[in-house]
Motif scaffolding. Structure first.
Motif, PDB file in Angstrom:
ATOM      1  N   THR A 109       0.397   4.152   2.772  1.00  0.00           N
ATOM      2  CA  THR A 109       0.919   3.796   4.064  1.00  0.00           C
ATOM      3  C   THR A 109       2.445   3.571   4.307  1.00  0.00           C
ATOM      4  O   THR A 109       3.129   3.536   5.191  1.00  0.00           O
ATOM      5  CB  THR A 109       0.231   2.650   4.973  1.00  0.00           C
ATOM      6  OG1 THR A 109       0.342   1.375   4.171  1.00  0.00           O
ATOM      7  CG2 THR A 109      -1.131   2.918   5.003  1.00  0.00           C
ATOM      8  N   SER A 110       2.983   3.327   3.003  1.00  0.00           N
ATOM      9  CA  SER A 110       4.489   2.763   3.250  1.00  0.00           C
ATOM     10  C   SER A 110       5.537   4.022   3.016  1.00  0.00           C
ATOM     11  O   SER A 110       6.645   4.006   3.175  1.00  0.00           O
ATOM     12  CB  SER A 110       4.716   1.841   2.238  1.00  0.00           C
ATOM     13  OG  SER A 110       4.348   2.042   0.918  1.00  0.00           O
ATOM     14  N   LEU A 111       4.780   5.232   2.833  1.00  0.00           N
ATOM     15  CA  LEU A 111       5.840   6.518   2.987  1.00  0.00           C
ATOM     16  C   LEU A 111       5.500   7.279   4.209  1.00  0.00           C
ATOM     17  O   LEU A 111       4.340   7.550   4.575  1.00  0.00           O
ATOM     18  CB  LEU A 111       5.292   7.486   1.971  1.00  0.00           C
ATOM     19  CG  LEU A 111       5.866   6.778   0.304  1.00  0.00           C
ATOM     20  CD1 LEU A 111       5.331   7.534  -0.616  1.00  0.00           C
ATOM     21  CD2 LEU A 111       7.272   6.787   0.383  1.00  0.00           C
ATOM     22  N   ASN A 112       6.443   7.674   4.999  1.00  0.00           N
ATOM     23  CA  ASN A 112       6.267   8.436   6.103  1.00  0.00           C
ATOM     24  C   ASN A 112       5.763   9.665   5.612  1.00  0.00           C
ATOM     25  O   ASN A 112       6.284  10.792   4.962  1.00  0.00           O
ATOM     26  CB  ASN A 112       7.624   8.731   6.916  1.00  0.00           C
ATOM     27  CG  ASN A 112       7.722   9.275   8.123  1.00  0.00           C
ATOM     28  OD1 ASN A 112       6.794  10.071   8.480  1.00  0.00           O
ATOM     29  ND2 ASN A 112       8.509   8.906   9.088  1.00  0.00           N
ATOM     30  N   PRO A 113       4.256  10.243   6.362  1.00  0.00           N
ATOM     31  CA  PRO A 113       3.594  11.317   5.925  1.00  0.00           C
ATOM     32  C   PRO A 113       4.405  12.528   6.512  1.00  0.00           C
ATOM     33  O   PRO A 113       4.042  13.604   5.947  1.00  0.00           O
ATOM     34  CB  PRO A 113       2.350  11.149   6.852  1.00  0.00           C
ATOM     35  CG  PRO A 113       2.614  10.184   7.920  1.00  0.00           C
ATOM     36  CD  PRO A 113       3.589   9.442   7.379  1.00  0.00           C
ATOM     37  N   LEU A 114       5.255  12.495   7.367  1.00  0.00           N
ATOM     38  CA  LEU A 114       5.842  13.866   7.766  1.00  0.00           C
ATOM     39  C   LEU A 114       7.247  13.969   7.352  1.00  0.00           C
ATOM     40  O   LEU A 114       7.776  15.107   7.719  1.00  0.00           O
ATOM     41  CB  LEU A 114       5.765  13.840   9.350  1.00  0.00           C
ATOM     42  CG  LEU A 114       4.703  13.622  10.024  1.00  0.00           C
ATOM     43  CD1 LEU A 114       4.672  13.570  11.467  1.00  0.00           C
ATOM     44  CD2 LEU A 114       3.237  14.444   9.487  1.00  0.00           C
ATOM     45  N   LEU A 115       7.612  13.137   6.314  1.00  0.00           N
ATOM     46  CA  LEU A 115       8.900  13.757   5.736  1.00  0.00           C
ATOM     47  C   LEU A 115       8.817  13.810   4.111  1.00  0.00           C
ATOM     48  O   LEU A 115       7.925  12.986   3.741  1.00  0.00           O
ATOM     49  CB  LEU A 115       9.956  12.437   5.876  1.00  0.00           C
ATOM     50  CG  LEU A 115      10.642  12.262   7.462  1.00  0.00           C
ATOM     51  CD1 LEU A 115      11.286  11.144   7.441  1.00  0.00           C
ATOM     52  CD2 LEU A 115      10.952  13.307   8.049  1.00  0.00           C
ATOM     53  N   HIS A 165       1.552  13.179   0.592  1.00  0.00           N
ATOM     54  CA  HIS A 165       0.083  13.171   0.396  1.00  0.00           C
ATOM     55  C   HIS A 165      -0.170  14.216  -0.769  1.00  0.00           C
ATOM     56  O   HIS A 165      -1.175  14.399  -1.210  1.00  0.00           O
ATOM     57  CB  HIS A 165      -0.520  13.780   1.634  1.00  0.00           C
ATOM     58  CG  HIS A 165      -0.278  15.413   2.183  1.00  0.00           C
ATOM     59  ND1 HIS A 165       1.210  15.764   2.572  1.00  0.00           N
ATOM     60  CD2 HIS A 165      -0.892  16.167   1.554  1.00  0.00           C
ATOM     61  CE1 HIS A 165       1.016  17.012   2.865  1.00  0.00           C
ATOM     62  NE2 HIS A 165      -0.142  17.408   2.095  1.00  0.00           N
ATOM     63  N   ASP A 176       0.888  -1.207  -0.144  1.00  0.00           N
ATOM     64  CA  ASP A 176      -0.123   0.031   0.036  1.00  0.00           C
ATOM     65  C   ASP A 176       0.720   1.156  -0.004  1.00  0.00           C
ATOM     66  O   ASP A 176       1.445   1.606   0.876  1.00  0.00           O
ATOM     67  CB  ASP A 176      -0.928   0.055   1.201  1.00  0.00           C
ATOM     68  CG  ASP A 176      -1.758   1.006   1.048  1.00  0.00           C
ATOM     69  OD1 ASP A 176      -1.920   1.873   0.160  1.00  0.00           O
ATOM     70  OD2 ASP A 176      -2.888   1.053   1.974  1.00  0.00           O
ATOM     71  N   TYR A 222       5.561  16.575  -0.050  1.00  0.00           N
ATOM     72  CA  TYR A 222       5.226  15.454   0.985  1.00  0.00           C
ATOM     73  C   TYR A 222       4.502  14.340   0.465  1.00  0.00           C
ATOM     74  O   TYR A 222       3.721  14.522  -0.578  1.00  0.00           O
ATOM     75  CB  TYR A 222       4.296  16.024   2.188  1.00  0.00           C
ATOM     76  CG  TYR A 222       5.166  16.960   3.046  1.00  0.00           C
ATOM     77  CD1 TYR A 222       5.918  16.429   4.067  1.00  0.00           C
ATOM     78  CD2 TYR A 222       5.167  18.165   2.975  1.00  0.00           C
ATOM     79  CE1 TYR A 222       6.909  17.050   4.712  1.00  0.00           C
ATOM     80  CE2 TYR A 222       6.218  19.022   3.740  1.00  0.00           C
ATOM     81  CZ  TYR A 222       7.071  18.434   4.520  1.00  0.00           C
ATOM     82  OH  TYR A 222       7.672  19.105   5.633  1.00  0.00           O
ATOM     83  N   VAL A 262       7.732   4.785  -4.051  1.00  0.00           N
ATOM     84  CA  VAL A 262       8.092   3.731  -3.197  1.00  0.00           C
ATOM     85  C   VAL A 262       9.158   2.724  -3.898  1.00  0.00           C
ATOM     86  O   VAL A 262      10.377   2.456  -3.457  1.00  0.00           O
ATOM     87  CB  VAL A 262       6.868   3.000  -2.847  1.00  0.00           C
ATOM     88  CG1 VAL A 262       7.334   1.761  -2.287  1.00  0.00           C
ATOM     89  CG2 VAL A 262       6.047   3.548  -1.786  1.00  0.00           C
ATOM     90  N   GLN A 264      13.070  11.307   2.294  1.00  0.00           N
ATOM     91  CA  GLN A 264      13.250   9.903   2.724  1.00  0.00           C
ATOM     92  C   GLN A 264      14.276   9.190   1.645  1.00  0.00           C
ATOM     93  O   GLN A 264      14.984   8.293   1.914  1.00  0.00           O
ATOM     94  CB  GLN A 264      11.914   9.314   2.435  1.00  0.00           C
ATOM     95  CG  GLN A 264      11.021   9.880   3.509  1.00  0.00           C
ATOM     96  CD  GLN A 264       9.397   9.318   3.550  1.00  0.00           C
ATOM     97  OE1 GLN A 264       9.509   7.956   3.642  1.00  0.00           O
ATOM     98  NE2 GLN A 264       8.436  10.377   3.594  1.00  0.00           N
TER      99      GLN A 264
END
Lengths: 326, 330
Positions: B103-109, B155, B100, B153, B166, B114
């Protein structure tokens, strides 16, 4: 974001108006101030004159409006007991409470986050389990008991730290601080720990739960699968994601640290606004009580507002899309 | 083959100790993946596909653990590595793509943060070099205007674009092996094809070995060179994609094919495999598939479970389908 902020400020104003109404009602419904102010030897004419002087003969709404008008200007009237303007008394007492709240807030925040991370990362370790068990004590023991135990151990038995008061304070004109003298700092330790301990355990347990939750997320697995170092996974990837709920709680707790300072200030006879309030309750000094109530609610509302703005700083998803989605 | 395979899994067993006994989500699985090759691992949910992938990259969740067998990465055993040596291997020599992308990326970086973190971790480049490399990685996976989007980001990207990010993340330190765990399952059908095409292109251009875990036979037929069919933790069939898809040898594979809507086969109605896969705690004796198998005989119900070796090289079956018979369905 601007619309959101305006809405939040608007809501805050409504909250303050309601609290103001409660504070104001105290004057009308908790005894008759005229009774309190005039002694036994009063005549009907004295009462009428004072009523007129205080504006008590006007109707409720007008009085409320006048109360708000005065309150906004920082005028809460004269203390029944001390006969001085309430605002002056508050300003005099506020530094003691704010310094105490600041130090215990820092203890709670730094200690809570550090211990929370530690217990989450080493969740099966002996030390972590000991801390978790210990935190149950911190959560369940009442503040005054912790204070008394601390006084007993460190003041009575060991004699290391003073058991009451603020120690020597330095007067900076508009602010009195205990940070600049040794005795002031020493006097701060026990009350700050007493006041901060509960908040610290609360923050610690919250950080731990959030952290464990975040460490199970896919993006943490993905970071592991990319060979990112543990340290970076814990402190860069995970910690930031745990902070949003932590900030909410911390903000609210900061308000309650100031509010609950009443108990700690009583135990340690700390000359802050909490002690002032307790004394005011004993003497039915309603202007002081009303002013205290207003002050605390302004702080709560203000802190909440700041917390809401901090979300935007931490979580980019809440910011307005600058570049637009794909 | 003389060349050492990039990934070689030998008789791998993963076990989970539970109160009711030891479960084996992966049971004696063996296969090789060569450079530039895509091995599709297919099966129903719980067949042990993802567990195999996680075992390879060392991401098994406790208490699951490898109890037997070997995993060789370009000939080196890696199944016993832990801690620091394993961490250095991950990302650098093998990468993983998760199901998915939301959900596999850090939302805050930011995507760039990354990427550069991963690149600097493994390649030790300066900030500027790492950033350039990150931009190149985004361009390679087909992110338009990568130079501008790198500071966005997660999102701010769509689902398909995020899955490309990813993939860029998994590939940015140039690993030899990619484990793609259901990389298209969470995506729109139209985007699925793009992502599969991207994986195929990267595999061909870079010579990466890809382990493509999926339950979608269509994706396998489209992308894979070889297929491993798993059932109840065991390998049911292993072979070249053309052979396995066109003339399945194991009755389970045949059932799987018959229940897959493939345009080329042109069936009017999809067939189902009766029953469902047994729970790992209650595997039948003998061949795990026999209660659902039309061809099962008493021989299938007793004795050990058949292996690929005992089944004649391709299917772990005592009564494999003859190649000629299934050819008719073409």
């Amino acid at each position: 974001m601007l619309a959101y902020m305006i809405r939040r400020v608007f809501q805050s104003v409504i909250v303050l108006l309601v609290v103001g109404l409660v504070a104001f009602s105290m004057f009308r419904f908790v005894g008759d101030p005229v009774d309190n102010m005039l002694g036994q030897e009063r005549t009907q004419a004295d009462i009428e004159r004072l009523r007129e002087q205080l504006g008590l003969d006007e109707n409720f709404v007008v009085q409320y409006w006048r109360f708000l008008e005065q309150a906004v200007q920082g005028n809460f009237g004269l203390s029944y007991r001390q006969g001085r303007p309430v605002a002056d008394i508050l300003v005099e007492r506020l530094p003691a409470t704010l310094e105490l709240a600041l130090v215990s807030g820092l203890i709670a925040l730094i200690g809570g986050i550090a211990l929370g991370i530690f217990t989450a990362i080493r969740k099966r370790g002996i030390a972590a389990n000991l801390i978790m068990t210990g935190s149950l004590i911190g959560v369940s023991l009442p503040t005054f008991l912790i204070g008394i135990v601390l006084i007993y151990v460190f003041s009575v038995e060991l004699g290391w730290l003073p058991s009451f008061g603020r120690g020597e304070v330095t007067d900076l004109g508009w602010w009195t601080t205990g940070f600049l003298t040794v005795s002031g700092l020493k006097a701060l330790i026990l009350p700050a720990i007493t006041l901060g301990l509960y908040q610290m355990t609360l923050i610690m347990r919250l950080v731990r739960t959030e952290m464990l939750e975040v460490l199970r997320m896919d993006y943490i697995r993905f970071a592991r699968a990319r060979g990112i170092r543990q340290r970076s996974i814990h402190f860069r990837h995970a910690l930031k994601n745990t902070l949003v709920p932590v900030i909410t709680i911390t903000g609210l707790q900061l308000g309650s640290i100031i509010a609950f300072a009443i108990i700690t200030e009583t135990v340690f006879q700390w000359p802050g606004v909490g002690l002032l309030f307790i004394n005011a309750v004993q003497f039915v000094d309603i202007p002081v009580m009303a002013a205290y109530l207003m002050m605390i609610s302004v702080m709560f509302v203000g802190i909440n507002l700041i917390v809401d703005m901090l979300y935007f700083a931490i979580d980019p998803r809440l910011r307005v899309d600058r570049k637009g989605g794909h | 083959m003389t060349k050492t395979p990039v990934l070689s899994v030998r008789d791998l067993i993963v076990e989970i100790p539970t109160r009711r006994g030891v479960l084996r989500p992966v049971d004696r699985v063996s296969y090789d993946i060569h450079s530039g090759q895509i091995l599709g691992v297919v099966g129903e949910s719980g067949a042990g596909k993802s567990m195999t992938g996680n075992a390879v990259i060392g991401l098994l969740d406790r208490p699951a653990r490898i109890t037997s067998g070997e995993i060789l990465l370009s000939g080196e055993p890696i199944h016993q590595l832990q801690g620091e040596p394993l961490r250095r291997l991950r990302g650098k020599r093998m990468g993983m793509i998760f199901q998915d992308p939301l959900t596999s990326l850090n939302p805050l970086l930011t995507v760039g943060e990354q990427l550069t973190e991963t690149i600097q971790e493994h390649l030790g480049l300066s900030n500027a070099d790492a950033r350039n490399r990150a931009i190149a990685a985004l361009e390679e996976v087909g992110i338009p205007a990568a130079r501008q989007r790198i500071d966005s980001y997660p999102h701010e990207f769509s689902g398909g674009m995020r899955q490309r990010v990813v993939i860029a993340l998994a590939l940015c330190a140039e690993p030899e092996l990619i484990i793609a765990d259901e990389p298209t399952t969470a995506l729109d059908v139209s985007v699925q094809a793009q992502i599969i095409a991207l994986l195929k292109r990267l595999c061909r251009e870079r010579g990466v070995a890809v382990m493509l875990v999926t339950h979608d036979m269509g994706v396998i037929a489209e992308a894979a060179d070889r297929v491993a069919v798993m059932y109840a933790g065991r390998l049911a069939e292993l072979g070249a994609v053309r052979d396995v898809v066109m003339s399945p040898s194991h009755p389970y594979t045949a059932g799987l094919m018959a229940s897959t809507p493939l345009a080329s086969i042109g069936q009017k109605r999809l067939r189902q495999i009766p029953g469902s896969m047994p729970r790992l705690g209650a595997l039948p004796d003998g061949c795990a598939f026999h209660p659902r198998c039309e061809r099962a005989t008493d021989q299938c119900k007793t004795g050990g479970s058949p292996t690929i070796a005992s089944g004649g090289g391709r299917a772990a079956c005592i009564h494999p389908l003859p190649a000629a018979k299934s050819e008719v369905t073409q």
